[in-house]
Each structure stands twice: as C-alpha cells, then as structure tokens.
Design an enzyme around this catalytic site. Structure first.
Site, PDB file in Angstrom:
ATOM      1  CE  LYS A  72      28.134  23.508 -23.911  1.00 45.78           C
ATOM      2  NZ  LYS A  72      28.705  24.767 -23.407  1.00 45.78           N
ATOM      3  CE1 TYR A 199      25.202  21.267 -21.975  1.00 47.58           C
ATOM      4  CE2 TYR A 199      25.216  21.392 -19.583  1.00 47.58           C
ATOM      5  CZ  TYR A 199      25.713  21.796 -20.800  1.00 47.58           C
ATOM      6  OH  TYR A 199      26.735  22.722 -20.850  1.00 47.58           O
ATOM      7  CB  VAL A 269      35.471  23.393 -18.287  1.00 45.08           C
ATOM      8  CG1 VAL A 269      34.978  24.784 -18.519  1.00 45.08           C
ATOM      9  CG2 VAL A 269      34.357  22.427 -18.093  1.00 45.08           C
TER      10      VAL A 269
HETATM   11  N1  GLN Z   1      29.454  20.790 -18.412  1.00 39.44           N
HETATM   12  C1  GLN Z   1      30.050  22.088 -18.456  1.00 39.44           C
HETATM   13  C2  GLN Z   1      29.051  23.146 -18.003  1.00 39.44           C
HETATM   14  O1  GLN Z   1      27.932  23.096 -18.382  1.00 39.44           O
HETATM   15  C3  GLN Z   1      30.511  22.387 -19.841  1.00 39.44           C
HETATM   16  C4  GLN Z   1      31.068  23.803 -19.970  1.00 39.44           C
HETATM   17  C5  GLN Z   1      32.296  23.892 -20.780  1.00 39.44           C
HETATM   18  O2  GLN Z   1      32.978  22.945 -21.125  1.00 39.44           O
HETATM   19  N2  GLN Z   1      32.611  25.115 -21.053  1.00 39.44           N
HETATM   20  O3  GLN Z   1      29.376  24.017 -17.257  1.00 39.44           O
END
Ligand code: GLN
Length: 315
Positions: A72, A199, A269
């Site tokens: 992001k 995304y 995550v």
């Molecule tokens: N692709 C994951 C989501 O949209 C990214 C979230 C994260 O890394 N916190 O849930």
C-alpha cells in the site's frame, strides 16, 4: 579497534534475531487468506541495507513472502506520481483510524465513504483505483514495474496462488469496495471487481527480505537510489509516505510502535515488515506469526531491540 555501527550490527544481528525468534511463539500465522497459512510460524529473517548498498542478512532471509499491506505504501507513491496530491486526498484522508485494517466502522461515521487513510484496506482500494492504465492488466503491470524499479530487481512478480486464494475469500474487502462505490469514492467508470482484482494482485507481489530492504533504503534516501544514482520518487511524496508509515503503518498499534521503536515502518499479514532509518538504512523483516493487531510478533521484537540499541528513534 572501535567498531562502526555497521560493523556492530553485522556482528550482533544473528544473535539478536535468534533471541527475537522466541517471540514468534506468542503469535499466529494468518489464515483468513488460506494460502498464507502454509508459512512457517517460527521463521524470522532480516536484511539491512545501508545507503551505499552494503547488505547484511540474518536468519530465514531466504524466505519469500507476499507484500500484502506493505504494497500500500508503494501504490500510494505511484498514485501520487500519477495524479498529484490534491486528487489523491480527495479520495482518501490523512488520519489514523484507530480501528483494525479491514474495519468498516468509521466509513459511515465521519465523511461517508471516505476512508481515513491510504494504509487501511478501504483507503488502499480507493488509491489503487487511481492508478493510471487502460485496463486492469495495464494498471497491475505499472504497479509491478514501479515496485521492480524501487527494489532494483526485474524478477519481482505476483504469486498467483496467493492472489487466487484471496480473490476467492475476500468477502470483507468486497463489501468495503462496494461501500466505496456506493459513496462515489470509486468513480462511475470503475467496476468494483476490477479494482479489487488489481488490489489483490498488488498485495500478492512476492519479495524476500533483501528486496524489501532495498525498497526501504530508497525511502530512507528520500526517493534517491544511491546505488544507481537515480532519483526514483519526488521527495515530497516520500515525505508523505514516511509520515503515513509512522502514523498508520502498524495498523492500530502504530502509536505503540512509534513509542517503542520510533522509525517509519509498514507491516503486512504475511508477517513482512518494511522499516527504515532516515538517511541510513532500509530494513526488510519476515516473521509470519502475528499478534492480535496483525503485526509480526518476532519482527516487532527485533526492530524494537535494534532501535533501542542504536538509538534510531526519530523522535
Ligand atoms: N491483502 C490483505 C487484505 O486485504 C492485506 C491486509 C494486510 O496485510 N493487513 O486483507
């Protein structure tokens, strides 16, 4: 002979990393994207790169992982380069939300539909929609090529197993995106499933600690790559990205991390964390076991230890 800080880091990083590895026991690997659940829970790897490109690695730094929310930061930079500051911040705010990264709570509470910041999921989806391109493929290729350029590595690509796994199971992100659409944060001509597709691909871009550290090093240098001598990102945009990393980079544990480590960082995550010491180092960390806020337990422990030891806090 007195050691330089770099020599000291090189000598001590492996032992500190092994100490921090213990903290992985307090965490749990994310499984809401099923493909992420295969990651080794007790892994911990770290790479530091200084502004001349000197590199030091420790632990499981050979592991590859998807960037997830770390992406992001870089998609925001590309959106700023594509559309400018004013347009981007018409679609997304500048404030920490204090809620989980995938929360819907404040979307309706304050300015309807306008996400609080670009590092929570709703904000990141709104930012991805701003990336230039005539098709979703073109948008993704522009994002991927931008990431490749910052990392100085043209082999970086999407892990399509992780992408497909998230695509199948992203009910909450879908609901966030439809809410944005309903509130005109996503323009008329933009189809929700198209934005989500870009995304999910961006989140599934796969890296290792060294590639991440190199990306961090470019930010540490204000957008300038000292290794190649090229200016890659305007300084003003790097300043914006670094500020968001401090205020929102570790989700709703950003305040605690700012107090404990005090350096710009962004987690994902998958257990990855990118961090930087302005003017000095880019850092890439992977530790898949997460705490309840979604941050790598062992990764945070290691960054905190390093920052305290070398007095890195920018505050
Ligand atoms: N692709 C994951 C989501 O949209 C990214 C979230 C994260 O890394 N916190 O849930």
């Amino acid at each position: 002979m007195i050691k330089t800080e770099w020599q000291h880091i090189e000598a001590h990083l492996p032992a500190w990393l092994e100490e921090s590895r213990q903290a992985a026991r307090r965490g749990k690997v994310a499984d809401y994207i099923p493909e992420l659940a295969h990651a080794p829970a007790d892994a911990l790897g770290c790479t530091l790169i200084d502004t001349n490109g000197n590199t030091t690695n420790a632990g499981d730094c050979g592991l590859t992982f998807t960037m997830q929310s770390i992406s992001k930061v870089f998609t925001l930079l590309l959106a700023l380069m594509d559309r400018g500051e004013e347009r981007v911040f018409n679609h997304v705010g500048m404030e920490p939300s204090g809620d989980d990264y995938n929360s819907m709570l404040k979307l309706e509470l304050v300015e309807p539909g306008k996400p609080f910041n670009p590092l929570i999921n709703a904000g990141a989806i709104a930012v991805t929609a701003l990336i230039k391109g005539d098709s979703t493929d073109e948008q993704f290729v522009r994002i991927r090529d931008f990431f490749r350029m910052i990392a100085g590595d043209s082999s970086i690509d999407c892990n399509y197993d992780v992408y497909a796994s998230e695509h199948r199971t992203a009910h909450r992100n879908r609901s966030l995106a439809y809410f944005l659409k309903d509130n005109d944060v996503l323009a008329d001509e933009i189809a929700v499933e198209d934005v989500l597709d870009v995304y999910f691909r961006q989140c599934a871009i796969e890296v290792n600690c060294e590639q991440l550290a190199r990306m961090g090093m470019v930010l540490a240098n204000g957008g300038y790559d000292l290794v190649t001598g090229q200016s890659l990102i305007p300084y003003r945009y790097v300043q914006i990205a670094k500020t968001f990393m401090v205020t929102c980079g570790m989700y709703n544990a950003s305040g605690e991390f700012a107090i404990q480590a005090g350096i710009p960082a962004k987690s994902g995550v998958s257990g990855g964390i990118i961090a930087l010491v302005p003017g000095r180092y880019g850092i890439g960390v992977i530790g898949p076991a997460l705490n309840s806020k979604g941050n790598s337990t062992a990764g945070i422990d290691l960054l905190r230890k390093l920052s305290v030891q070398y007095n890195w806090s920018i505050f």
